[in-house]
Design a protein around this motif. Structure first.
Motif, PDB file in Angstrom:
ATOM      1  N   MET A 228       0.844  -1.192   0.000  1.00  0.00           N
ATOM      2  CA  MET A 228       0.000   0.000   0.000  1.00  0.00           C
ATOM      3  C   MET A 228       0.879   1.241   0.000  1.00  0.00           C
ATOM      4  O   MET A 228       2.069   1.175   0.295  1.00  0.00           O
ATOM      5  CB  MET A 228      -0.933   0.008   1.210  1.00  0.00           C
ATOM      6  N   GLN A 229       0.252   2.372  -0.319  1.00  0.00           N
ATOM      7  CA  GLN A 229       0.974   3.643  -0.336  1.00  0.00           C
ATOM      8  C   GLN A 229       0.166   4.657   0.465  1.00  0.00           C
ATOM      9  O   GLN A 229      -0.453   5.549  -0.108  1.00  0.00           O
ATOM     10  CB  GLN A 229       1.179   4.107  -1.791  1.00  0.00           C
ATOM     11  N   PRO A 230       0.129   4.498   1.801  1.00  0.00           N
ATOM     12  CA  PRO A 230      -0.738   5.330   2.644  1.00  0.00           C
ATOM     13  C   PRO A 230      -0.553   6.820   2.373  1.00  0.00           C
ATOM     14  O   PRO A 230       0.565   7.331   2.321  1.00  0.00           O
ATOM     15  CB  PRO A 230      -0.282   4.970   4.071  1.00  0.00           C
ATOM     16  N   VAL A 231      -1.679   7.505   2.213  1.00  0.00           N
ATOM     17  CA  VAL A 231      -1.632   8.933   1.886  1.00  0.00           C
ATOM     18  C   VAL A 231      -2.353   9.722   2.971  1.00  0.00           C
ATOM     19  O   VAL A 231      -3.437   9.343   3.428  1.00  0.00           O
ATOM     20  CB  VAL A 231      -2.245   9.196   0.489  1.00  0.00           C
ATOM     21  N   TYR A 232      -1.735  10.817   3.396  1.00  0.00           N
ATOM     22  CA  TYR A 232      -2.285  11.660   4.460  1.00  0.00           C
ATOM     23  C   TYR A 232      -3.532  12.392   3.976  1.00  0.00           C
ATOM     24  O   TYR A 232      -3.554  12.957   2.880  1.00  0.00           O
ATOM     25  CB  TYR A 232      -1.222  12.646   4.918  1.00  0.00           C
ATOM     26  N   VAL A 233      -4.572  12.391   4.799  1.00  0.00           N
ATOM     27  CA  VAL A 233      -5.847  12.988   4.413  1.00  0.00           C
ATOM     28  C   VAL A 233      -5.700  14.477   4.068  1.00  0.00           C
ATOM     29  O   VAL A 233      -6.404  14.996   3.182  1.00  0.00           O
ATOM     30  CB  VAL A 233      -6.896  12.785   5.532  1.00  0.00           C
ATOM     31  N   GLY A 234      -4.789  15.174   4.739  1.00  0.00           N
ATOM     32  CA  GLY A 234      -4.577  16.593   4.432  1.00  0.00           C
ATOM     33  C   GLY A 234      -4.051  16.805   3.020  1.00  0.00           C
ATOM     34  O   GLY A 234      -4.407  17.783   2.357  1.00  0.00           O
ATOM     35  N   ASP A 235      -3.205  15.871   2.557  1.00  0.00           N
ATOM     36  CA  ASP A 235      -2.681  15.965   1.191  1.00  0.00           C
ATOM     37  C   ASP A 235      -3.770  15.671   0.164  1.00  0.00           C
ATOM     38  O   ASP A 235      -3.824  16.298  -0.906  1.00  0.00           O
ATOM     39  CB  ASP A 235      -1.512  14.995   1.006  1.00  0.00           C
ATOM     40  N   VAL A 236      -4.646  14.728   0.480  1.00  0.00           N
ATOM     41  CA  VAL A 236      -5.764  14.418  -0.409  1.00  0.00           C
ATOM     42  C   VAL A 236      -6.694  15.625  -0.517  1.00  0.00           C
ATOM     43  O   VAL A 236      -7.129  16.004  -1.607  1.00  0.00           O
ATOM     44  CB  VAL A 236      -6.541  13.183   0.091  1.00  0.00           C
TER      45      VAL A 236
END
Length: 322
Positions: free
Chosen positions: A188-196
């Motif tokens: 997986m490539q977890p992405v920070y919600v703030g960046d999304v």
């Protein structure tokens, strides 16, 4: 020069985990935000994210076109965040993620509005997971109704109040062992919600390519085992990691799909874990990523300690590894 205060953005599903971050990002950029949700009386927590009168919640259900059309009235941009991980009653994958997405796209087209549709990296019309198949079908339905719509496909999203890192941290507090479905080898490539949220706000600003599909991932590709180890390290918990074959996990999920809270696991979620969830090389080459939008993504290791401290044995006052 016109102000963003003259632009009305309707955010469908704006009261959830990703939604509140998107609403905050749009409010900071001075947009007027209309939040379309099934239960607007439960969306009061969004009001402090903007100035008085800037954020307003209205009732809308993607299964009812008339309510969606009403929510889009006089709106300039539609953002669709509506999605489910498990079906419940009339809230089925097809009804919400395919026909619901299509309904929003048609309403946006009729209103002359642009649209940002949030899907998932795992979207695949040939997947064994119904979630992944309907995400792909939803993208097709959106683009058929509004070819200029921008698609955002995030990997697994983490952040305060997520149902990912918080879920496993809660399990570690309750259980002496944590399961690794399929041996924990799924990448997986977890992405920070703030960046999304920033990427979606950028798309509303017009910085993203119309009709393009962006894949949003964090700075690191991690296996589920590595993610679990990171969560245990942050929460200062010593737990066994037990490999669980897909077949056995699928059998257990038949019963666990009815379990409460962090124990809940559906057969479809097991199927999702059979496939990696990472940004494709094609998206990287085309610049259809966070980096392509000029966003430097934050890692889970850098952000998660700011909210997972509450799962440590002594909370924020615990000296780690003491």
């Amino acid at each position: 020069m016109s102000s963003n205060l003259e632009t009305l953005v309707t955010v469908f599903g704006g009261s959830g985990f990703v939604g509140r971050n998107v609403v905050r990002a749009l409010a900071k950029r001075d947009y007027r935000v209309r939040v379309a949700v099934r239960r607007p009386e439960l969306a009061g927590h969004l009001q402090p994210l903007g100035r008085v009168g800037q954020i307003h919640a209205v009732q809308a259900n993607v299964r009812y076109p008339a309510s969606v059309e009403a929510a889009m009235r006089d709106s300039h941009v539609a953002v669709n965040l509506v999605g489910i991980l498990a079906k419940s009653g009339a809230q089925t994958f097809d009804a919400v993620q395919v026909r619901g997405a299509e309904t929003i796209a048609k309403a946006a087209a009729a209103a002359g509005a642009s649209m940002v549709h949030v899907s998932a990296i795992g979207a695949n019309d040939r997947s064994s997971s119904q979630y992944a198949r309907t995400k792909a079908d939803g993208e097709k339905a959106v683009l058929a109704a509004l070819p200029s719509a921008t698609i955002m496909r995030p990997s697994v999203v983490f952040g305060p109040e997520d149902q990912f890192t918080n879920r496993f941290a809660a399990l570690a507090r309750l259980s002496p062992a944590l399961p690794l479905i399929g041996g924990g080898e799924t990448r997986m490539q977890p992405v920070y919600v703030g960046d999304v949220a920033t990427a979606i706000a950028d798309a509303v600003d017009g910085k993203a390519k119309a009709g393009a599909t962006y894949e949003l991932g964090g700075p690191e590709v991690l296996t589920m085992r590595q993610i679990m180890e990171t969560i245990l390290e942050i929460t200062d918990r010593d737990r066994m990691l037990v490999s669980l074959p897909f077949g056995l996990a699928k059998l257990q999920s038949v019963f666990l799909q009815f379990a409460p809270g962090a124990l809940k696991l559906t057969p479809d979620q097991v199927e999702l874990l059979r496939s990696d969830n990472v940004v494709s090389q094609a998206a990287k080459s085309a610049g259809l990523t966070l980096e392509g939008l000029g966003i430097t993504p934050d890692s889970m290791e850098a952000v998660a300690p700011n909210y997972l401290w509450r799962f440590r044995p002594a909370g924020q006052f615990q000296r780690k590894n003491a």
